[in-house]
Structures are given as structure tokens and as C-alpha cells.
Enzyme design. Structure first.
Site, PDB file in Angstrom:
ATOM      1  CE1 TYR A 193     -16.655   4.125  -0.042  1.00 43.72           C
ATOM      2  CE2 TYR A 193     -16.661   6.439   0.791  1.00 43.72           C
ATOM      3  CZ  TYR A 193     -17.265   5.236   0.249  1.00 43.72           C
ATOM      4  OH  TYR A 193     -18.593   5.487  -0.067  1.00 43.72           O
ATOM      5  CB  CYS A 216      -3.299   5.701   3.470  1.00 43.77           C
ATOM      6  SG  CYS A 216      -4.455   6.946   2.621  1.00 43.77           S
ATOM      7  CB  VAL A 258      -6.885   0.183   0.971  1.00 45.79           C
ATOM      8  CG1 VAL A 258      -6.810   0.369   2.633  1.00 45.79           C
ATOM      9  CG2 VAL A 258      -8.233  -0.091   0.507  1.00 45.79           C
TER      10      VAL A 258
END
Length: 207
Positions: free
Chosen positions: A74, A166, A72
Site C-alpha cells: 500500500y 507483501c 501487494v
């Protein structure tokens, strides 16, 4: 073959991702590579191996599961995103070497700004004093690359604290502004592109 650079401004994530997929599906052996420089409105993206448990705090920020590598991350205003539409077959190098060269382009830019940075072979991206300043996530399909890199320039870093960036719990992030560099996203793109061009033009893996 020269690359085409496109400055797209601030664009929504999902339509841009789908445009990358379409470009990659339709490209042929003679299609020029393209670099797309842009920003996204606030969005979390989960890579193919992305685990929802790395979203550690609920928020109103959209979450998109996509087809790049990695966990993940952003994206938001004030962050430079460069999507790399590259014909990987033409380069004659391995994936690890491609990642290294993309990271090196960011490291070279930061050195130009007086910031010492480095990559991590076990955790792709670029770091300054243990804090992540640039993330990297790629997809290779039919011998072509899409997705790319994000570099934190001058943004609200708070949403990073609501995830394990991450996939790493407690990983701190930083940005150019925090190191005394006052550049816009567009100016950062202009400085980064020559480094990308140089590092991605070397055709064969060095010994």
C-alpha cells in the site's frame, strides 16, 4: 557520476510508473542516475508475482498491477517513496547486495532517529520489533534498476490491514510517528538521501 535528486511531491502512481519505464528505456551509458522522492495518493500495487487473494478486504482504493518484484503493498499520503533510477551495471554488485545496501540506508536513518531496525534476507524490507516499517520492490531491465523503496512516516496505516502486506498474512506494519519521531515526508527524505548516497556509492561487493 553524481545522482540527480528530484522532489516530485504527491503524484499519481500509474503516470509515475510509466515515467520510470520511459526513463529506463531511453537512458544511455552516460545517463546520470536519478532518485525520485515523492508520495502517492492511496493505491495498492501488485508486483509481478502478486496474487489478488492477498487483497483480503474490498475497498475503494485503486489496485494497480505493475512490473516490480514482490507481492501487494500500500502507498498513501504520509509515506516516503524513493524511486531509484540506477545503472546497475556500473555498480559491479549482485542484486542481493543492492537490496541489502538499500535496506541498510533505511536502517542507518532509523538508527540516527534512535530506532533499532533490521532487514530480513528471506523477506526484503526493514523491520522494527517484528513490524515492517519499509518495503522494497525493484525491477531490473537492460542492466538498469527502477522502482525502489517506501518508508512509513506519518500516515493512516489502516489500509495495510485490508491486505496481506507483501504476501504475509498477519504481518504488522509500523511508522516513524509510532516510535516518537516527528518528521515530515520531506524531512525524512533529506535525512535518508545521504545514507542512500553513501551505501550506493561503494562500487564493489565487500568480502
Amino acid at each position: 557520476m553524481s545522482r540527480i535528486v528530484k522532489y516530485l511531491g504527491q503524484v499519481e502512481y500509474t503516470p509515475t510508473w510509466h515515467a520510470m519505464q520511459a526513463f529506463t528505456e531511453q537512458r544511455g551509458a552516460d545517463t546520470p542516475d536519478e532518485l525520485w522522492c515523492l508520495e502517492h495518493p492511496p493505491v495498492y500495487t501488485l508486483g509481478l508475482a502478486g496474487k489478488p487473494e492477498h487483497l483480503i478486504m474490498p475497498s475503494s482504493i485503486e489496485v494497480v498491477k505493475c512490473d516490480r518484484g514482490g507481492q501487494v503493498t500500500y502507498h498513501g499520503p504520509g509515506q516516503l517513496v524513493v524511486y531509484l533510477m540506477i545503472d546497475f551495471k556500473r555498480m559491479g554488485i549482485g542484486v542481493r547486495e543492492l537490496v541489502r545496501r538499500i535496506e541498510q540506508s533505511v536502517i542507518d536513518l532509523l538508527a540516527e532517529c534512535g530506532i533499532e531496525a533490521y532487514g530480513d534476507v528471506n523477506a526484503p524490507g526493514v523491520y522494527v520489533a517484528g513490524e515492517k516499517i519499509a518495503s522494497l520492490g525493484l525491477r531490473i531491465k537492460n542492466g538498469a534498476v527502477y522502482h525502489g523503496l517506501s518508508l512509513n512516516v506519518d500516515m493512516d496505516l489502516t489500509p495495510f490491514s485490508w491486505i496481506n502486506p507483501c504476501g504475509y498474512a498477519g504481518l504488522r506494519v509500523t511508522q516513524l510517528k509510532n516510535h516518537g519521531v516527528s518528521l515530515t515526508v520531506a524531512q525524512t527524505a533529506e535525512k535518508l538521501l545521504p545514507h542512500l548516497e553513501r551505501n550506493l556509492t561503494v562500487m564493489k561487493e565487500t568480502a
